[in-house]
Design a protein around this motif. Sequence first.
Motif, PDB file in Angstrom:
ATOM      1  N   GLN A  87       0.825  -1.204   0.000  1.00  0.00           N
ATOM      2  CA  GLN A  87       0.000   0.000   0.000  1.00  0.00           C
ATOM      3  C   GLN A  87       0.863   1.261   0.000  1.00  0.00           C
ATOM      4  OE1 GLN A  87      -3.151   0.499  -0.345  1.00  0.00           O
ATOM      5  NE2 GLN A  87      -4.008  -1.549  -0.122  1.00  0.00           N
ATOM      6  N   PHE A  88       1.964   1.230   0.756  1.00  0.00           N
ATOM      7  CA  PHE A  88       2.842   2.405   0.808  1.00  0.00           C
ATOM      8  C   PHE A  88       3.435   2.678  -0.572  1.00  0.00           C
ATOM      9  CE2 PHE A  88       7.168   4.090   1.122  1.00  0.00           C
ATOM     10  CZ  PHE A  88       6.901   5.315   1.711  1.00  0.00           C
ATOM     11  N   LEU A  89       3.911   1.633  -1.254  1.00  0.00           N
ATOM     12  CA  LEU A  89       4.464   1.823  -2.592  1.00  0.00           C
ATOM     13  C   LEU A  89       3.403   2.352  -3.547  1.00  0.00           C
ATOM     14  CD1 LEU A  89       6.702  -1.368  -3.043  1.00  0.00           C
ATOM     15  CD2 LEU A  89       7.456   0.973  -2.607  1.00  0.00           C
ATOM     16  N   THR A  90       2.185   1.843  -3.407  1.00  0.00           N
ATOM     17  CA  THR A  90       1.087   2.303  -4.265  1.00  0.00           C
ATOM     18  C   THR A  90       0.854   3.790  -4.107  1.00  0.00           C
ATOM     19  OG1 THR A  90      -0.026   0.143  -4.221  1.00  0.00           O
ATOM     20  CG2 THR A  90      -1.381   2.074  -4.716  1.00  0.00           C
ATOM     21  N   GLN A  91       0.716   4.241  -2.846  1.00  0.00           N
ATOM     22  CA  GLN A  91       0.442   5.654  -2.612  1.00  0.00           C
ATOM     23  C   GLN A  91       1.647   6.544  -2.908  1.00  0.00           C
ATOM     24  OE1 GLN A  91      -1.091   3.967   0.621  1.00  0.00           O
ATOM     25  NE2 GLN A  91      -2.865   3.663  -0.705  1.00  0.00           N
ATOM     26  N   PHE A  92       2.851   6.023  -2.636  1.00  0.00           N
ATOM     27  CA  PHE A  92       4.056   6.830  -2.873  1.00  0.00           C
ATOM     28  C   PHE A  92       4.202   7.153  -4.355  1.00  0.00           C
ATOM     29  CE2 PHE A  92       8.512   7.044  -4.137  1.00  0.00           C
ATOM     30  CZ  PHE A  92       8.959   8.104  -3.351  1.00  0.00           C
ATOM     31  N   PHE A  93       4.118   6.135  -5.203  1.00  0.00           N
ATOM     32  CA  PHE A  93       4.287   6.377  -6.634  1.00  0.00           C
ATOM     33  C   PHE A  93       3.123   7.170  -7.207  1.00  0.00           C
ATOM     34  CE2 PHE A  93       7.329   2.749  -6.487  1.00  0.00           C
ATOM     35  CZ  PHE A  93       8.403   3.410  -7.046  1.00  0.00           C
ATOM     36  N   SER A  94       1.906   6.908  -6.733  1.00  0.00           N
ATOM     37  CA  SER A  94       0.751   7.663  -7.227  1.00  0.00           C
ATOM     38  C   SER A  94       0.889   9.137  -6.901  1.00  0.00           C
ATOM     39  CB  SER A  94      -0.541   7.100  -6.615  1.00  0.00           C
ATOM     40  OG  SER A  94      -0.733   5.752  -6.956  1.00  0.00           O
ATOM     41  N   THR A  95       1.290   9.428  -5.669  1.00  0.00           N
ATOM     42  CA  THR A  95       1.443  10.826  -5.246  1.00  0.00           C
ATOM     43  C   THR A  95       2.626  11.484  -5.940  1.00  0.00           C
ATOM     44  OG1 THR A  95       0.536  10.243  -3.073  1.00  0.00           O
ATOM     45  CG2 THR A  95       1.703  12.336  -3.249  1.00  0.00           C
ATOM     46  N   ALA A  96       3.743  10.762  -6.059  1.00  0.00           N
ATOM     47  CA  ALA A  96       4.936  11.328  -6.685  1.00  0.00           C
ATOM     48  C   ALA A  96       4.686  11.684  -8.142  1.00  0.00           C
ATOM     49  CB  ALA A  96       6.097  10.342  -6.572  1.00  0.00           C
ATOM     50  N   TYR A  99       2.647  14.798  -8.384  1.00  0.00           N
ATOM     51  CA  TYR A  99       3.457  15.987  -8.074  1.00  0.00           C
ATOM     52  C   TYR A  99       4.312  16.384  -9.273  1.00  0.00           C
ATOM     53  CZ  TYR A  99       6.771  19.099  -5.800  1.00  0.00           C
ATOM     54  OH  TYR A  99       7.549  20.184  -5.467  1.00  0.00           O
ATOM     55  N   VAL A 100       4.938  15.398  -9.917  1.00  0.00           N
ATOM     56  CA  VAL A 100       5.783  15.685 -11.075  1.00  0.00           C
ATOM     57  C   VAL A 100       4.948  16.258 -12.231  1.00  0.00           C
ATOM     58  CG1 VAL A 100       7.217  14.640 -12.869  1.00  0.00           C
ATOM     59  CG2 VAL A 100       7.533  13.973 -10.486  1.00  0.00           C
ATOM     60  N   LEU A 101       3.809  15.650 -12.494  1.00  0.00           N
ATOM     61  CA  LEU A 101       2.969  16.114 -13.603  1.00  0.00           C
ATOM     62  C   LEU A 101       2.434  17.515 -13.352  1.00  0.00           C
ATOM     63  CD1 LEU A 101       0.931  12.878 -14.484  1.00  0.00           C
ATOM     64  CD2 LEU A 101       2.873  13.874 -15.709  1.00  0.00           C
ATOM     65  N   LEU A 109       7.715  24.877  -8.869  1.00  0.00           N
ATOM     66  CA  LEU A 109       7.623  23.967  -7.737  1.00  0.00           C
ATOM     67  C   LEU A 109       6.711  24.538  -6.675  1.00  0.00           C
ATOM     68  CD1 LEU A 109      11.387  22.952  -7.342  1.00  0.00           C
ATOM     69  CD2 LEU A 109       9.559  21.566  -8.301  1.00  0.00           C
ATOM     70  N   LYS A 110       5.976  23.645  -6.026  1.00  0.00           N
ATOM     71  CA  LYS A 110       5.139  24.058  -4.894  1.00  0.00           C
ATOM     72  C   LYS A 110       5.566  23.266  -3.669  1.00  0.00           C
ATOM     73  CE  LYS A 110       1.186  25.535  -4.775  1.00  0.00           C
ATOM     74  NZ  LYS A 110      -0.252  25.825  -4.657  1.00  0.00           N
ATOM     75  N   ASN A 111       5.249  23.800  -2.517  1.00  0.00           N
ATOM     76  CA  ASN A 111       5.626  23.170  -1.258  1.00  0.00           C
ATOM     77  C   ASN A 111       5.036  21.761  -1.177  1.00  0.00           C
ATOM     78  OD1 ASN A 111       6.381  22.557   1.318  1.00  0.00           O
ATOM     79  ND2 ASN A 111       4.911  23.944   2.314  1.00  0.00           N
TER      80      ASN A 111
END
Length: 476
Positions: A87-96, A99-101, A109-111
Amino acid sequence: MNGIIQIGRKEKKGTGLIVLHFVLSLALFYGFWLLFRYPGFPLSGGFDYQLDLIVLLGYAAESFFFSRIYNAYMLGYYRARLLVFAQFLTQFFSTAIIYVLITLYWLRLKNPVPLFLLLAVQLAMDFAWCYGANRYYFRANPVRRTILLYRNELDKKRFGVIEGKPIERLYRVEKEYRYGGDDFREIRPLLEGYDAVFVTGIRPNCRNDIADYCKEEGIPGFFLPRVGDMIMRESSHNQSFETPVLFLRRKTLPTDYAIIKRGFDIFVSGLALLILSPVMLVTALAIHFYDGGPAFYKQTRLTLDGREFKILKFRSMRVDAEKDGVARLSTGDKDDRITPIGRIVRKCRLDELPQLWNILRGDMSIVGPRPERPEIARQIYESLPEFRLRLQVKAGLTGYAQIYGRYNTGPYEKLLFDLMYISDMSLITDLMLMFATVSILFMAESTAGVEVGQTTAIDWTPADAKAAPSESAVLS
């Protein structure tokens, strides 16, 4: 039980918990996204609802994609701590990725602090959900009385061990029966009263009858696939005949996919070499200054159509590790040839990084069967000639065998995994396997060595090989 084919009815209780967790994850993300997007939220006005909806739908799609890659909702089959990690990997990559897009969209860049807080809160929720949902799942799905049918001890060994694993709480093997015949009528009475069937090595005709029995009775059946099963996955329906015909030929990459795959390999390997160059420099210096030997070593491997090439790796063993000229695999932590620096390099998987150069050169691909040494391959061909089928495509840095197997996985299982990839080859499959590779970087068992005194990963003796069912007979 990696690579096992399951037919029949699956456990369904727990679907509501999965949907609830997915919805809560989206709600959490949307709340923190508003904090990220509008620093004055909830007092600020002028919301861009269209952009917010697009971001939310994008996050939902990414979460679904990565949860499938990491099996983040495999209740009952994974331990709770592995579910938390997935679950952590799922949310980490989804959020990252979001953020990049969004950074590229805004060109500034935003905080990112609200998104880091999101991951922390999400991790706490995942921890509670995974442990609670797994406990509920085991209570809601009663243990199934199971019978294991196998042909010989080698087949039984290949099926894998379920004792001590979460699946044991769903399927309790109460009877093991060895059967070398081909008449289902002889063993049908044995199946009555059982809620599930495990099958490995049983002859094809009898195995088909067992599969029909499982479907008719509505009970789960788990079957260890054979090489013939994996080869037939590559077939397609040909409508040129008056009866259903499956068309099969040697695997070749469509031109458009081959071009895209090669371009993808060049882009990913080039970018990775650029980003990881400082890490590679430090690693090379550490290896060299430890014993004065070279930081890299080259080794002959096999790729597409059996072509030989020199694979490049960081040296993790003594310079004279194979001074006798005999090719042998590592025995893992028990191998005294590995240097102290080498243990760190292998543990962190840094020894594989120079292969990015092989990928950039075109010797390898990002995803594909791991390249084997010619000496070891010849040993395997003697008892498993079908092992050559791995050479239908270019060798790769990662693949099904690396993700779902381990360093000491036997050649038969490696072949099954590689044929599974060859039949499923696509850009989406390559992307999924690339991201799935991240999960094995933190699993020590994926680098487990072979037994002391064992030179290859061949997991049978000559007597066992003679007793094993002939794959050629299955294909003929």
